[in-house]
Design a protein around this motif. Structure first.
Motif, PDB file in Angstrom:
ATOM      1  N   ALA A 154      -4.645 -14.746   0.334  1.00  0.00           N
ATOM      2  CA  ALA A 154      -5.091 -13.350  -0.120  1.00  0.00           C
ATOM      3  C   ALA A 154      -6.301 -12.973   0.775  1.00  0.00           C
ATOM      4  N   ARG A 165       2.445 -12.313   0.928  1.00  0.00           N
ATOM      5  CA  ARG A 165       1.494 -13.641   1.574  1.00  0.00           C
ATOM      6  C   ARG A 165       1.509 -14.528   0.290  1.00  0.00           C
ATOM      7  N   ASP A 191     -10.220  -3.258  -6.733  1.00  0.00           N
ATOM      8  CA  ASP A 191      -9.400  -3.669  -5.815  1.00  0.00           C
ATOM      9  C   ASP A 191      -9.761  -4.406  -4.982  1.00  0.00           C
ATOM     10  N   ARG A 238      -8.611  -6.336  -2.283  1.00  0.00           N
ATOM     11  CA  ARG A 238      -7.839  -6.362  -1.135  1.00  0.00           C
ATOM     12  C   ARG A 238      -7.410  -4.928  -0.763  1.00  0.00           C
ATOM     13  N   ASP A 268      -7.372  -3.093   1.941  1.00  0.00           N
ATOM     14  CA  ASP A 268      -6.807  -2.877   3.208  1.00  0.00           C
ATOM     15  C   ASP A 268      -5.296  -3.244   3.267  1.00  0.00           C
ATOM     16  N   LEU A 269      -4.913  -4.175   2.083  1.00  0.00           N
ATOM     17  CA  LEU A 269      -3.702  -4.443   2.112  1.00  0.00           C
ATOM     18  C   LEU A 269      -2.690  -3.911   1.069  1.00  0.00           C
ATOM     19  N   GLY A 270      -1.592  -3.543   1.123  1.00  0.00           N
ATOM     20  CA  GLY A 270      -0.696  -3.007   0.037  1.00  0.00           C
ATOM     21  C   GLY A 270      -0.213  -3.939  -0.801  1.00  0.00           C
ATOM     22  N   GLU A 271       0.207  -3.719  -2.147  1.00  0.00           N
ATOM     23  CA  GLU A 271       0.559  -4.669  -2.926  1.00  0.00           C
ATOM     24  C   GLU A 271       1.835  -5.452  -2.733  1.00  0.00           C
ATOM     25  N   ALA A 320       2.756  -6.028   0.680  1.00  0.00           N
ATOM     26  CA  ALA A 320       2.455  -7.012   1.615  1.00  0.00           C
ATOM     27  C   ALA A 320       1.626  -8.278   0.991  1.00  0.00           C
ATOM     28  N   LEU A 321       0.552  -7.959   0.168  1.00  0.00           N
ATOM     29  CA  LEU A 321      -0.091  -9.132  -0.527  1.00  0.00           C
ATOM     30  C   LEU A 321       0.750  -9.959  -1.303  1.00  0.00           C
ATOM     31  N   LYS A 366      -5.137  -6.515  -7.066  1.00  0.00           N
ATOM     32  CA  LYS A 366      -5.417  -5.078  -6.562  1.00  0.00           C
ATOM     33  C   LYS A 366      -5.921  -3.961  -7.845  1.00  0.00           C
ATOM     34  N   ALA A 420      -0.521 -10.306  -7.313  1.00  0.00           N
ATOM     35  CA  ALA A 420      -0.878  -9.151  -6.392  1.00  0.00           C
ATOM     36  C   ALA A 420      -1.443  -7.800  -7.091  1.00  0.00           C
TER      37      ALA A 420
END
Length: 409
Positions: free
Chosen positions: A302, A284, A271, A273, A275-278, A280-281, A331, A327
């Motif tokens: 990202a 972005r 993963d 990222r 610290d970011l949920g799928e 939220a990613l 992840k 995303a």
């Protein structure tokens, strides 16, 4: 302990030196044998990147790091805990600090000042250190059928007849530093069950494309989460020409090693990222890309490093066009680990004298008067301070165990 009693310690790493210190403090005579020209070579190597002595996490979580050996290691830590280790280091004039990750280091971040101070203390206690003195075996001899140590020295073979022995010969990782695992056959011949030595805290092979390996070998994947067999670890991984290594990989190395041995390969999910949920990613990534290249867009939208973007491109097929699919890819990058690095490159080793072969004092049940400490025993732990802590603690237990056994006799 009678001051006339002599204990010979085989191996001058952290476990052996700690056993010698405890014996000398009890009034006995401790003689340390080291096959190499100088002592604690692996300890010094460990300090090159910052000597991680121990960890500050709560006791329950700390003990759990030792896996199946946790109940046994927990007893060692009762005798010499992380708090004891910090106090011991500071007693040698080496102030410590706790980093943001919870790991504990000497203020100097080096092993050499601590080792110099420690050797000075041992000399003051009367501990004798003999380098270029290699243990080649033991036997019973003389009219009293007493244990005899056979040692190879520059002056030729030497026989010693100590009152007790502490073996602290290490495992088999980084053999050029002195721990080559040659002792396994000698103990097996004495009726001691030894689990095969195998690499621990090592890297794993990934069949990178030449382009990726040439460009990104030596670069870190920071703040990632790695998952295997239902367990997830956050941290850092390092891209190498052969594959992946680093703290987060080492934390999963035992399970990955077993999977590779059983199935021929293992899947590692990265993963990039965590610290970011799928969702939220994906939000972005749904923003317009504009004139940015794909790499720049992924860096800005990202927060991916060039190495992370390169890793995405290593997956067969084009980078997904849709925000949600992309995303998902970020992840969960799935890597096939085709093999594991061997003992020559591993930070530590697993296997060794099975824990049921020693009593609570770490004395061999098959050979009374012979104690075992450190990586010779069958336990393993990830990096992060857990390895050194257990080596020091087992040295305390073995040293005090030899002291108590001699006092009882």
């Amino acid at each position: 302990m009678d001051a006339m009693k002599t204990v010979h310690v085989i191996g001058a790493g952290p476990a052996g030196l700690m056993a010698a210190e405890r014996l000398a403090q009890a009034g006995g005579r401790a003689v340390v044998h080291e096959a190499m020209p100088s002592v604690a070579r692996k300890f010094l190597m460990a300090g090159r990147g910052g000597l991680n002595l121990t960890h500050s996490e709560p006791s329950e979580a700390f003990v759990a790091r030792y896996g199946e050996a946790a109940p046994t290691v927990a007893r060692w830590l009762e005798r010499f805990s992380p708090t004891h280790l910090v106090g011991w280091a500071e007693g040698l004039g080496q102030t410590t600090f706790t980093g943001s990750s919870g790991r504990v280091f000497p203020q100097t971040m080096k092993a050499s000042p601590l080792l110099r101070a420690w050797l000075g203390r041992l000399a003051d206690l009367g501990v004798e250190v003999r380098t270029r003195s290699r243990w080649t075996g033991a036997r019973l001899g003389g009219d009293d059928n007493r244990l005899e140590l056979v040692l190879a020295t520059p002056e030729g073979e030497r026989i010693e007849r100590p009152d007790a022995v502490v073996l602290a010969l290490g495992g088999a990782s980084w053999p050029r530093l002195g721990s080559d695992g040659a002792w396994t056959d000698q103990l097996a011949a004495a009726g001691v069950e030894v689990a095969p030595l195998t690499a621990s805290n090592m890297g794993f092979d990934v069949a990178w494309s030449p382009v990726f390996a040439d460009r990104f070998a030596g670069q870190p994947l920071k703040n990632v989460a790695l998952s295997h067999a239902g367990r997830t670890v956050r941290g850092e991984a390092m891209v190498t020409r052969y594959g992946l290594e680093g703290g987060a990989v080492y934390a999963l190395s035992a399970a990955l090693r077993e999977t590779v041995a059983r199935d021929g390969a293992a899947e590692l999910v990265v993963d990039l990222r965590p610290d970011l949920g799928e969702a939220a990613l994906a939000a972005r990534l749904a923003r317009p890309r504009g004139k940015d290249s794909v790499s720049n867009w992924l860096r800005k939208a990202a927060g991916l490093s060039p190495a992370a973007v390169g890793l995405l491109r290593e997956i067969p097929g084009d980078i997904p066009a849709g925000a949600e699919k992309l995303a998902k890819r970020i992840k969960a990058v799935r890597l096939r680990l085709a093999g594991a690095q061997g003992l020559a490159r591993a930070i530590s080793s697993a296997g060794g004298v099975r824990l049921d072969q020693v009593d609570e004092r770490l004395m061999l049940k098959a050979v009374p008067g012979v104690f075992v400490a450190g990586e010779m025993l069958d336990w393993e732990a990830p990096t992060g301070g857990y390895l050194l802590q257990a080596c020091f603690a087992s040295g305390v237990v073995a040293g005090e165990g030899a002291r108590d056994w001699l006092a009882e006799r």
